[in-house]
Scaffold this motif. Structure first.
Motif, PDB file in Angstrom:
ATOM      1  N   LYS A 152       0.825  -1.206   0.000  1.00  0.00           N
ATOM      2  CA  LYS A 152       0.000   0.000   0.000  1.00  0.00           C
ATOM      3  C   LYS A 152       0.859   1.256   0.000  1.00  0.00           C
ATOM      4  O   LYS A 152       0.565   2.241  -0.685  1.00  0.00           O
ATOM      5  N   GLU A 153       1.907   1.183   0.794  1.00  0.00           N
ATOM      6  CA  GLU A 153       2.792   2.357   0.855  1.00  0.00           C
ATOM      7  C   GLU A 153       3.470   2.601  -0.486  1.00  0.00           C
ATOM      8  O   GLU A 153       3.646   3.754  -0.902  1.00  0.00           O
ATOM      9  N   LYS A 154       3.862   1.493  -1.203  1.00  0.00           N
ATOM     10  CA  LYS A 154       4.494   1.642  -2.523  1.00  0.00           C
ATOM     11  C   LYS A 154       3.506   2.251  -3.525  1.00  0.00           C
ATOM     12  O   LYS A 154       3.847   3.155  -4.299  1.00  0.00           O
ATOM     13  N   GLU A 155       2.248   1.703  -3.509  1.00  0.00           N
ATOM     14  CA  GLU A 155       1.234   2.244  -4.418  1.00  0.00           C
ATOM     15  C   GLU A 155       0.956   3.713  -4.133  1.00  0.00           C
ATOM     16  O   GLU A 155       0.804   4.521  -5.053  1.00  0.00           O
ATOM     17  N   ALA A 156       0.902   4.034  -2.858  1.00  0.00           N
ATOM     18  CA  ALA A 156       0.655   5.427  -2.499  1.00  0.00           C
ATOM     19  C   ALA A 156       1.804   6.312  -2.970  1.00  0.00           C
ATOM     20  O   ALA A 156       1.600   7.435  -3.445  1.00  0.00           O
ATOM     21  N   ALA A 157       3.034   5.783  -2.821  1.00  0.00           N
ATOM     22  CA  ALA A 157       4.194   6.562  -3.270  1.00  0.00           C
ATOM     23  C   ALA A 157       4.150   6.773  -4.778  1.00  0.00           C
ATOM     24  O   ALA A 157       4.449   7.870  -5.294  1.00  0.00           O
ATOM     25  N   ASP A 158       3.772   5.679  -5.551  1.00  0.00           N
ATOM     26  CA  ASP A 158       3.695   5.812  -7.008  1.00  0.00           C
ATOM     27  C   ASP A 158       2.612   6.821  -7.398  1.00  0.00           C
ATOM     28  O   ASP A 158       2.797   7.641  -8.321  1.00  0.00           O
ATOM     29  N   ALA A 159       1.466   6.741  -6.690  1.00  0.00           N
ATOM     30  CA  ALA A 159       0.384   7.671  -6.998  1.00  0.00           C
ATOM     31  C   ALA A 159       0.805   9.113  -6.726  1.00  0.00           C
ATOM     32  O   ALA A 159       0.496  10.028  -7.488  1.00  0.00           O
ATOM     33  N   LEU A 160       1.516   9.283  -5.640  1.00  0.00           N
ATOM     34  CA  LEU A 160       2.007  10.629  -5.312  1.00  0.00           C
ATOM     35  C   LEU A 160       2.977  11.117  -6.381  1.00  0.00           C
ATOM     36  O   LEU A 160       2.959  12.296  -6.762  1.00  0.00           O
ATOM     37  N   ALA A 161       3.827  10.199  -6.868  1.00  0.00           N
ATOM     38  CA  ALA A 161       4.792  10.595  -7.910  1.00  0.00           C
ATOM     39  C   ALA A 161       4.068  10.978  -9.198  1.00  0.00           C
ATOM     40  O   ALA A 161       4.411  11.979  -9.859  1.00  0.00           O
ATOM     41  N   ALA A 162       3.035  10.165  -9.606  1.00  0.00           N
ATOM     42  CA  ALA A 162       2.266  10.480 -10.819  1.00  0.00           C
ATOM     43  C   ALA A 162       1.533  11.810 -10.682  1.00  0.00           C
ATOM     44  O   ALA A 162       1.485  12.623 -11.615  1.00  0.00           O
ATOM     45  N   ALA A 163       0.956  12.026  -9.497  1.00  0.00           N
ATOM     46  CA  ALA A 163       0.247  13.293  -9.283  1.00  0.00           C
ATOM     47  C   ALA A 163       1.205  14.467  -9.375  1.00  0.00           C
ATOM     48  O   ALA A 163       0.871  15.525  -9.921  1.00  0.00           O
ATOM     49  N   ALA A 164       2.421  14.262  -8.838  1.00  0.00           N
ATOM     50  CA  ALA A 164       3.407  15.345  -8.899  1.00  0.00           C
ATOM     51  C   ALA A 164       3.800  15.626 -10.341  1.00  0.00           C
ATOM     52  O   ALA A 164       3.954  16.789 -10.753  1.00  0.00           O
ATOM     53  N   LYS A 165       3.951  14.520 -11.160  1.00  0.00           N
ATOM     54  CA  LYS A 165       4.315  14.713 -12.570  1.00  0.00           C
ATOM     55  C   LYS A 165       3.188  15.427 -13.324  1.00  0.00           C
ATOM     56  O   LYS A 165       3.426  16.325 -14.127  1.00  0.00           O
ATOM     57  N   ARG A 166       1.904  14.996 -13.071  1.00  0.00           N
ATOM     58  CA  ARG A 166       0.761  15.629 -13.727  1.00  0.00           C
ATOM     59  C   ARG A 166       0.692  17.105 -13.354  1.00  0.00           C
ATOM     60  O   ARG A 166       0.407  17.951 -14.211  1.00  0.00           O
ATOM     61  N   GLU A 167       0.961  17.371 -12.085  1.00  0.00           N
ATOM     62  CA  GLU A 167       0.937  18.773 -11.644  1.00  0.00           C
ATOM     63  C   GLU A 167       1.986  19.593 -12.382  1.00  0.00           C
ATOM     64  O   GLU A 167       1.734  20.726 -12.816  1.00  0.00           O
ATOM     65  N   GLN A 168       3.182  18.974 -12.602  1.00  0.00           N
ATOM     66  CA  GLN A 168       4.245  19.703 -13.293  1.00  0.00           C
ATOM     67  C   GLN A 168       3.883  19.925 -14.764  1.00  0.00           C
ATOM     68  O   GLN A 168       4.152  21.004 -15.327  1.00  0.00           O
ATOM     69  N   ASP A 169       3.258  18.886 -15.387  1.00  0.00           N
ATOM     70  CA  ASP A 169       2.846  19.040 -16.798  1.00  0.00           C
ATOM     71  C   ASP A 169       1.826  20.165 -16.940  1.00  0.00           C
ATOM     72  O   ASP A 169       1.880  20.976 -17.883  1.00  0.00           O
ATOM     73  N   LEU A 170       0.857  20.214 -16.026  1.00  0.00           N
ATOM     74  CA  LEU A 170      -0.143  21.276 -16.076  1.00  0.00           C
ATOM     75  C   LEU A 170       0.503  22.647 -15.898  1.00  0.00           C
ATOM     76  O   LEU A 170       0.109  23.630 -16.549  1.00  0.00           O
ATOM     77  N   LYS A 171       1.472  22.707 -15.024  1.00  0.00           N
ATOM     78  CA  LYS A 171       2.171  23.979 -14.831  1.00  0.00           C
ATOM     79  C   LYS A 171       2.888  24.395 -16.099  1.00  0.00           C
ATOM     80  O   LYS A 171       2.878  25.580 -16.486  1.00  0.00           O
ATOM     81  N   ASP A 172       3.522  23.407 -16.805  1.00  0.00           N
ATOM     82  CA  ASP A 172       4.233  23.718 -18.058  1.00  0.00           C
ATOM     83  C   ASP A 172       3.260  24.193 -19.136  1.00  0.00           C
ATOM     84  O   ASP A 172       3.533  25.160 -19.873  1.00  0.00           O
TER      85      ASP A 172
END
Length: 576
Positions: free
Chosen positions: A476-496
């Motif tokens: 669960k912790e790994k999945e949560a970490a991956d989800a957090l990483a994807a959300a961070a990447k999506r946030e960066q793409d939206l910012k770009d």
């Protein structure tokens, strides 16, 4: 560590051990307080209260609980503690622990929290200020004379001849005063002579030691005699006097405060000998009035405590007596001096009565000696008869006691037989109980084995469940970490993307501004051309109406086209 710090630490540890000996415990260093046990024992002794605590704290948590309990108890007694807590005690922080001990000394020995130094100085000077005033608890005590004066003030005669103390012999003076206070007054030697004479002696250590004197009972009027019989005070052998002749012995000792003084003398047979003191016949004892004064160097300096000056003078003097007595038997004689209820120890309060070889009045075997011996024999015979009568009475009583003992023995034998019978019955019952207990124990052991097996199985199952939960938690912790990483990447793409849109918007706005400027310029150019055409038309109107009409029509069409083009540009700008 500096000298004064070492002296303070040693003194405070001795103060703790003074109380801890009641618990049969000894503190060697502040590290001994790590588990909190000694601190709690000390608190129990000085407060007289009982504290419930873990006396054998093997676990660190138990040690922390003891230390915290001790701090909480001190605070509950109304003592304000600053910058120290249970963990400080457990960590053996020396500076803070010494500060805590000083707080305990202030509260439970000096009964004060503020102004204690000046109060103690005032008390000390009330005792010795007239002969050796002190202004501090450090340098004024270095030569050892002040402690001698204070010890002597508490009980006269403990430190005689104070005026002859040599300040250069500091260690000797301090040793004498501290030892006398310990041996004769019971004042614990919390500080050593070499520490008191140290120029860096600690003030708090000295105050701790000196404050003990405040709790001593009032000993005014009690004196210890350090003199001796005759001039041969330092000789080991008794003074030799001739029996049967008038003898003179000189005694000197400090005067008491109103206490009655009696002097007695007894020979080998322990019979009192008539004594004459200062030419006053007194029989076996004398009550002497306090009237005799000595030279200034013999005066014992002791506080007057509010007496009239005449009474104080008598109290501060050394009393001297001349004893006249006539020994009536040969052998060692004892002289006893009693002041009030106190017997004064004499260094040499004995003399030996001998035969005078030059005297015809009392040679060996003469009539007086024979009569004395005959009287002594009669006394011994009477004493023997009394002893025989007493023995006969005691023998009859013993016979009665033996008969009673026989009867008691028979009774006890019967009781013993009954007890043996009861004992056999109890043994049989105990055997049966033991067999039942063993059977019960076996059954319990079997039940325990089953219970233990079930508990082991349950434990294994729980461990497996715990392991699965840990794995699931890790996934669960790994999945949560991956989800957090994807959300961070999506946030960066939206910012770009947002940044790119902002740049495009800025470019479009810049282009629109340029287009508006070009349209305005074009409109101005067309207006100028129309004006020119109108001028040309006016000039050529006279030439040819038809030509003018054609020209006007042409120009009108061109103007209409230009106006339409201008409208298109304006609409384009408006759309942008």
């Amino acid at each position: 560590m500096s000298s004064w710090q070492e002296i303070q630490k040693n003194t405070f540890i001795r103060w703790c051990n003074k109380h801890l000996k009641k618990k049969e415990s000894t503190m060697k260093s502040v590290d001994d307080w790590k588990d909190g046990v000694q601190l709690i024992q000390l608190l129990e002794v000085i407060t007289g209260k009982s504290i419930k605590y873990n006396s054998v704290p093997r676990l660190i948590q138990q040690q922390h609980e003891n230390c915290a309990l001790a701090i909480k108890f001190i605070q509950s007694e109304g003592v304000k503690l600053v910058n120290i807590s249970g963990p400080d005690v457990h960590n053996c922080t020396e500076k803070l622990i010494l500060g805590l001990i000083w707080t305990l000394i202030l509260r439970w020995q000096m009964n004060s929290n503020a102004g204690v130094e000046q109060e103690l100085l005032k008390w000390v000077n009330s005792k010795i200020g007239h002969e050796h005033p002190v202004k501090n608890f450090t340098s004024d005590w270095n030569d050892g004379r002040a402690i001698c004066c204070l010890t002597n003030a508490m009980r006269g005669g403990l430190c005689p001849r104070l005026s002859q103390l040599d300040a250069s012999e500091a260690l000797k003076n301090a040793t004498f005063g501290i030892t006398a206070a310990s041996d004769r007054l019971g004042v614990a030697s919390l500080i050593l002579p070499e520490e008191m004479t140290n120029k860096d002696v600690d003030k708090l250590a000295m105050m701790t030691y000196i404050s003990q004197f405040q709790s001593l009972p009032d000993m005014i009027g009690q004196f210890i005699y350090h003199g001796a019989v005759n001039a041969s005070a330092d000789t080991a052998q008794p003074v030799e006097l001739y029996g049967g002749q008038l003898q003179t012995i000189s005694l000197s000792f400090p005067s008491s405060y109103g206490g009655e003084t009696s002097i007695t003398c007894a020979g080998p047979s322990r019979r009192p000998i008539p004594v004459t003191v200062n030419a006053a016949a007194i029989g076996s004892a004398l009550v002497v009035a306090p009237t005799v004064a000595m030279d200034d160097d013999e005066i014992l300096t002791t506080p007057t405590h509010g007496r009239r000056s005449s009474e104080a003078t008598a109290a501060l003097t050394i009393r001297s007596f001349t004893i006249h007595l006539t020994p009536v038997e040969l052998g060692l004689h004892d002289i006893t001096v009693k002041v009030g209820e106190n017997f004064l120890p004499l260094q040499n309060g004995k003399f030996n009565s001998l035969q005078d070889p030059n005297s015809d009045e009392w040679p060996c075997g003469h009539k007086k000696l024979v009569e004395g011996l005959q009287q002594k024999v009669k006394d011994l015979e009477q004493e023997l008869a009394d002893l025989k009568a007493k023995h006969a009475s005691e023998s009859a009583q013993a016979d009665n006691d033996r008969e009673a003992a026989k009867q008691k023995e028979a009774q006890l034998s019967s009781e013993i037989a009954d007890l043996k019978k009861q004992q056999e019955e109890l043994r049989a019952q105990a055997a049966a109980d033991k067999a039942a207990a063993e059977a019960r124990e076996k059954a319990l052991q079997e039940e325990l084995a089953k219970t233990k097996a079930a508990a082991d199985a349950r434990e294994k199952d729980l461990l497996n469940q715990l392991d699965n939960l840990r794995k699931e938690k890790a996934q669960k912790e790994k999945e949560a970490a991956d989800a957090l990483a994807a959300a961070a990447k999506r946030e960066q793409d939206l910012k770009d993307a947002l940044a790119k849109l902002s740049k495009e918007k800025e470019a479009v706005e810049a282009q629109a501004a340029a287009d508006r400027a070009a349209a305005a310029a074009k409109e101005k150019q067309l207006s100028e051309e129309i004006a020119q055409l109108k001028d040309a038309l006016a000039k050529s109107q006279a030439k040819s109406q038809q030509q003018s009409a054609n020209t006007v029509d042409q120009l009108t069409r061109r103007a209409t086209a230009a106006k339409a083009l201008l409208d298109i540009h304006q609409k384009t700008l408006d759309d942008i």
